[in-house]
Each structure stands twice: as structure tokens, then as C-alpha cells.
Design a protein around this motif. Structure first.
Motif, mmCIF file in Angstrom:
data_model
loop_
_atom_site.group_PDB
_atom_site.id
_atom_site.type_symbol
_atom_site.label_atom_id
_atom_site.label_comp_id
_atom_site.label_asym_id
_atom_site.label_seq_id
_atom_site.Cartn_x
_atom_site.Cartn_y
_atom_site.Cartn_z
ATOM 1 N N SER A 127 12.462 -20.791 -29.231
ATOM 2 C CA SER A 127 11.208 -20.839 -29.440
ATOM 3 C C SER A 127 10.396 -19.771 -29.891
ATOM 4 C CB SER A 127 10.691 -21.345 -27.747
ATOM 5 O OG SER A 127 10.718 -20.046 -27.052
ATOM 6 N N GLU A 128 10.895 -18.525 -29.832
ATOM 7 C CA GLU A 128 10.052 -17.408 -30.244
ATOM 8 C C GLU A 128 10.143 -17.302 -31.806
ATOM 9 O OE1 GLU A 128 10.553 -13.858 -27.065
ATOM 10 O OE2 GLU A 128 12.400 -14.450 -28.192
ATOM 11 N N LEU A 129 11.195 -17.752 -32.351
ATOM 12 C CA LEU A 129 11.363 -17.700 -33.667
ATOM 13 C C LEU A 129 10.645 -18.796 -34.421
ATOM 14 C CD1 LEU A 129 15.307 -17.546 -33.911
ATOM 15 C CD2 LEU A 129 13.553 -15.793 -35.046
ATOM 16 N N ILE A 130 10.540 -20.033 -33.855
ATOM 17 C CA ILE A 130 9.575 -21.120 -34.212
ATOM 18 C C ILE A 130 8.154 -20.768 -34.353
ATOM 19 C CG2 ILE A 130 8.868 -23.436 -33.642
ATOM 20 C CD1 ILE A 130 11.713 -24.060 -32.457
ATOM 21 N N ALA A 131 7.887 -20.083 -32.966
ATOM 22 C CA ALA A 131 6.372 -19.607 -32.863
ATOM 23 C C ALA A 131 5.935 -18.741 -33.789
ATOM 24 C CB ALA A 131 6.167 -19.107 -31.431
ATOM 25 N N ALA A 132 6.881 -17.819 -34.424
ATOM 26 C CA ALA A 132 6.468 -17.052 -35.184
ATOM 27 C C ALA A 132 6.528 -17.412 -36.862
ATOM 28 C CB ALA A 132 7.415 -15.743 -35.257
ATOM 29 N N GLY A 133 7.071 -18.796 -36.936
ATOM 30 C CA GLY A 133 6.983 -19.261 -38.363
ATOM 31 C C GLY A 133 8.527 -19.283 -39.012
ATOM 32 N N LYS A 134 9.566 -18.863 -38.170
ATOM 33 C CA LYS A 134 10.740 -18.360 -38.636
ATOM 34 C C LYS A 134 11.738 -19.640 -38.211
ATOM 35 C CE LYS A 134 9.925 -13.489 -37.863
ATOM 36 N NZ LYS A 134 9.795 -12.881 -39.561
ATOM 37 N N PHE A 166 16.108 -26.921 -23.321
ATOM 38 C CA PHE A 166 14.538 -26.306 -23.298
ATOM 39 C C PHE A 166 13.817 -27.416 -24.126
ATOM 40 C CE2 PHE A 166 17.275 -22.419 -22.650
ATOM 41 C CZ PHE A 166 16.391 -21.939 -21.765
ATOM 42 N N LYS A 167 12.667 -27.757 -23.515
ATOM 43 C CA LYS A 167 11.791 -28.673 -24.180
ATOM 44 C C LYS A 167 10.946 -28.224 -25.516
ATOM 45 C CE LYS A 167 9.422 -29.273 -20.371
ATOM 46 N NZ LYS A 167 8.553 -29.649 -19.474
ATOM 47 N N ASN A 168 11.212 -26.825 -25.256
ATOM 48 C CA ASN A 168 10.450 -26.006 -26.779
ATOM 49 C C ASN A 168 11.307 -25.774 -28.005
ATOM 50 O OD1 ASN A 168 11.709 -24.082 -25.090
ATOM 51 N ND2 ASN A 168 10.025 -22.910 -24.557
ATOM 52 N N VAL A 169 12.380 -26.380 -27.564
ATOM 53 C CA VAL A 169 13.515 -26.413 -28.733
ATOM 54 C C VAL A 169 13.832 -27.749 -29.453
ATOM 55 C CG1 VAL A 169 15.850 -25.395 -29.535
ATOM 56 C CG2 VAL A 169 14.478 -24.289 -27.823
ATOM 57 N N PRO A 170 13.542 -28.117 -30.447
ATOM 58 C CA PRO A 170 13.765 -29.196 -31.115
ATOM 59 C C PRO A 170 15.153 -29.535 -30.979
ATOM 60 C CG PRO A 170 12.238 -27.949 -32.543
ATOM 61 C CD PRO A 170 12.886 -27.091 -31.775
ATOM 62 N N ALA A 278 15.270 -10.060 -36.305
ATOM 63 C CA ALA A 278 14.364 -11.164 -36.870
ATOM 64 C C ALA A 278 12.758 -10.567 -36.844
ATOM 65 C CB ALA A 278 14.381 -12.343 -35.958
ATOM 66 N N GLY A 279 12.654 -9.514 -36.529
ATOM 67 C CA GLY A 279 11.105 -9.057 -36.610
ATOM 68 C C GLY A 279 10.155 -9.788 -35.871
ATOM 69 N N LEU A 280 10.518 -10.069 -34.579
ATOM 70 C CA LEU A 280 9.918 -10.664 -33.670
ATOM 71 C C LEU A 280 9.130 -9.777 -32.736
ATOM 72 C CD1 LEU A 280 12.112 -13.515 -32.285
ATOM 73 C CD2 LEU A 280 10.189 -13.867 -33.827
ATOM 74 N N THR A 281 8.011 -9.999 -32.210
ATOM 75 C CA THR A 281 7.020 -9.274 -31.613
ATOM 76 C C THR A 281 7.138 -9.598 -30.077
ATOM 77 O OG1 THR A 281 4.985 -10.386 -31.747
ATOM 78 C CG2 THR A 281 5.653 -8.558 -33.306
ATOM 79 N N THR A 282 7.867 -10.644 -29.519
ATOM 80 C CA THR A 282 7.841 -11.093 -28.248
ATOM 81 C C THR A 282 9.478 -11.104 -27.828
ATOM 82 O OG1 THR A 282 8.340 -13.402 -28.915
ATOM 83 C CG2 THR A 282 6.159 -12.759 -28.410
ATOM 84 N N HIS A 283 9.489 -10.957 -26.414
ATOM 85 C CA HIS A 283 11.008 -10.756 -25.966
ATOM 86 C C HIS A 283 11.211 -11.601 -24.752
ATOM 87 C CE1 HIS A 283 10.274 -7.146 -28.336
ATOM 88 N NE2 HIS A 283 11.453 -7.227 -28.818
ATOM 89 N N ALA A 284 12.115 -12.564 -24.834
ATOM 90 C CA ALA A 284 12.080 -13.543 -23.650
ATOM 91 C C ALA A 284 12.888 -12.831 -22.557
ATOM 92 C CB ALA A 284 13.093 -14.515 -24.130
#
Length: 298
Positions: A127-134, A166-170, A278-284
């Protein structure tokens, strides 16, 4: 009076020189300290590979794989890449560890029972990757069809595939393994590969799993070595006899060959590292308080 003037002038000149020299020295010291801090930061910074492929294997302790004659291919990757000498699972049995490395939490799961697909909404790596456009994808051996959320099918087990919870993962990002690209430039930014219950060493031998990785992923490993990409092979848990110490091997162009750090890491640290790679700025979940893997990067 005239005889005292030169002395006063000399003392004045000394004061002036000291006044100039002291700030200069302090500035130089600060600059040196800044260089030191920068070097330390650079030493623990993670690279930014184009592709990361994570392979999840099953139920073996560090000493059962690293240095074992039964796993020649994995040991060749460890020699040409990096091996973590103090890598640990979170708990037992299998399923909570998969959720930990994917979402930074065991999500309250304590067993291996099938979960309700699409029942969770917590942040996770996908979900973090998808939100970041990755891009994100999973490649699941023996999955009966693309995006299938079935519990069990032959050698396939849902318990090793947390993304379907997870519903936020296709669900469409959950692929059968035969969809793993042969043109590696088509791989997602981050992907997980999950062998079936035989080839992940759960039901079959170490040699069987070692050969599977060589046969299915050696081409990617060779390519990754010259294309700024990374292969990570890790395990969910040990055999319950070594404090949950697991083998973890990293291989590819960003990895310093022959490195073997002894710092203690666990699945939350692995997730944190994957997010930062992956260069994400969020951490689960607990990845937010975890550490990046260090001492293995070029």
C-alpha cells in the motif's frame, strides 16, 4: 614609557592573533566534526536499486543453511554478496512472521489458520508503494490462478501470502509464479517471490529448495549484479532450536561482496530497509522504529 610600549604592542598583537586563530580553529573543528557526521550517515545510508526481489523460504535455522553442503547455491550467493549473521524471525509459527515482514505487525495473528481476504486495512509495504506511485507485485508458486484468495490448493498455502488479507492491496497484484518476468526490466520496484510448500523447504529438503532458487532465480541474480538491482533471500522462522535465528542473504550490484555484519536484525528491520530502498517516506507499523540494514552496501 617608551621602553614599555613595545611589550604592550607585542601583547596586543598576541591578543589579536589569538582572537583570529581561535574562531578559525573552532570552525575547522566544526567542519571536521561535520565531515565525520556526514561519513557516518553515508555509511548507514541505503542505496536506491531499480528492482528488489525478496524470496521467502521456510523453517530453517541459520546453521542449517549457511555453511551447509546441502545449500551450495545459497552459499555461493552469500559469498558473492552479503549474509546477515544475526538475523531473526519475530515469533512462531509461520504466518505471523509473513505479516510482520510485510506490514510491520503480526496483525493479531498467532496461528496458521486461513485469514479472511480483504479484511485488513493497516498500512503495509504494498500500500505504501502504491500510494507513492511505485510498483508492487507478488509471485506465488502453485497459486491456482491470478489473484486467487483460496486458502489451500495442492502445495499452495495462503498462510505464506499476507498481501491478500489487505483491502488496500489489489488482488490483481498477486500473480502466479509463471508470470515472473523473463525481461527483468518489467519487474515491479519491489516484489515478493513465495515458493510452494515443497520448494520453500517446508515439506522438502534443503537441497530441493536450494536447487529451486538456482533454477528459477539465478538468471535474475546474474542480471541484478550489473543492473542496479537486488535479490534478498530470507526465512520466516527457524526450526525452533536456535532462538529463531534465520538465514538472510543479499545479492546484487548494490551489495558489498563478502560482507557479513553481526548486528542483530529482525523482520521489522527488513521491512524498514525495503521501504527505504524503495525511497519511501512512510514506514508501516513497527518498521517506523526499526533500523536499516547496514554494513552490506557498496
Amino acid at each position: 614609557m617608551s621602553t614599555g610600549t613595545p611589550g604592550r604592542h607585542r601583547r596586543s598583537r598576541k591578543k589579536i592573533l589569538l582572537a583570529v586563530a581561535l574562531p578559525t580553529a573552532l570552525a575547522a573543528g566544526a567542519a571536521t566534526a561535520a565531515v565525520g557526521i556526514g561519513s557516518a550517515s553515508a555509511a548507514v545510508a541505503v542505496p536506491k536499486p531499480d528492482h528488489v526481489v525478496v524470496v521467502m523460504m521456510e523453517n530453517h535455522a541459520y546453521k542449517q543453511i549457511i555453511g551447509s553442503k546441502g545449500a551450495p547455491y545459497l552459499n555461493s550467493l552469500a559469498k558473492g554478496g552479503a549474509v546477515l549473521r544475526a538475523s531473526y524471525g519475530i515469533t512462531h509459527p509461520s504466518q505471523p512472521n509473513y505479516f510482520a515482514v510485510f506490514s510491520g505487525s503480526t496483525q493479531g495473528i498467532t496461528g496458521d489458520d486461513c485469514y479472511n481476504p480483504g479484511s485488513m486495512s493497516a498500512p503495509n509495504l504494498a500500500s505504501e508503494l502504491i500510494a507513492a506511485g511505485k510498483t508492487w507485485g507478488s509471485y506465488n508458486e502453485s497459486l491456482p490462478s491470478e489473484g486467487s484468495t483460496t486458502c489451500k490448493s495442492g502445495k499452495y498455502a495462503q498462510k505464506h501470502n499476507p498481501w491478500f488479507a489487505f483491502k488496500n492491496v489489489p488482488t490483481s497484484s498477486g500473480h502466479t509464479f509463471d508470470r515472473f518476468p523473463t525481461d527483468f526490466t518489467e519487474l515491479p520496484k519491489v516484489s515478493f517471490v513465495v515458493p510452494n510448500l515443497c520448494n520453500d523447504m517446508h515439506d522438502c529438503s534443503v537441497g530441493t529448495g536450494d536447487s529451486w532458487i538456482k533454477n528459477k532465480l539465478d538468471a535474475y541474480a546474474v542480471w541484478a549484479k550489473t543492473h542496479n538491482s537486488l535479490l534478498v533471500i530470507t526465512y520466516d522462522e527457524d526450526d525452533k532450536h536456535s532462538g529463531n535465528q534465520i538465514p538472510t542473504v543479499l545479492y546484487g550490484q548494490p551489495v558489498k561482496a563478502g560482507s557479513a555484519p553481526t548486528t542483530k536484525y529482525n523482520h521489522y528491520d527488513m521491512l524498514r530497509t525495503l521501504e527505504d530502498l524503495a525511497g519511501l517516506t512512510t514506514h508501516a507499523g513497527k518498521a517506523a522504529g526499526a533500523s536499516d540494514i547496514a554494513g552490506v552496501w557498496n
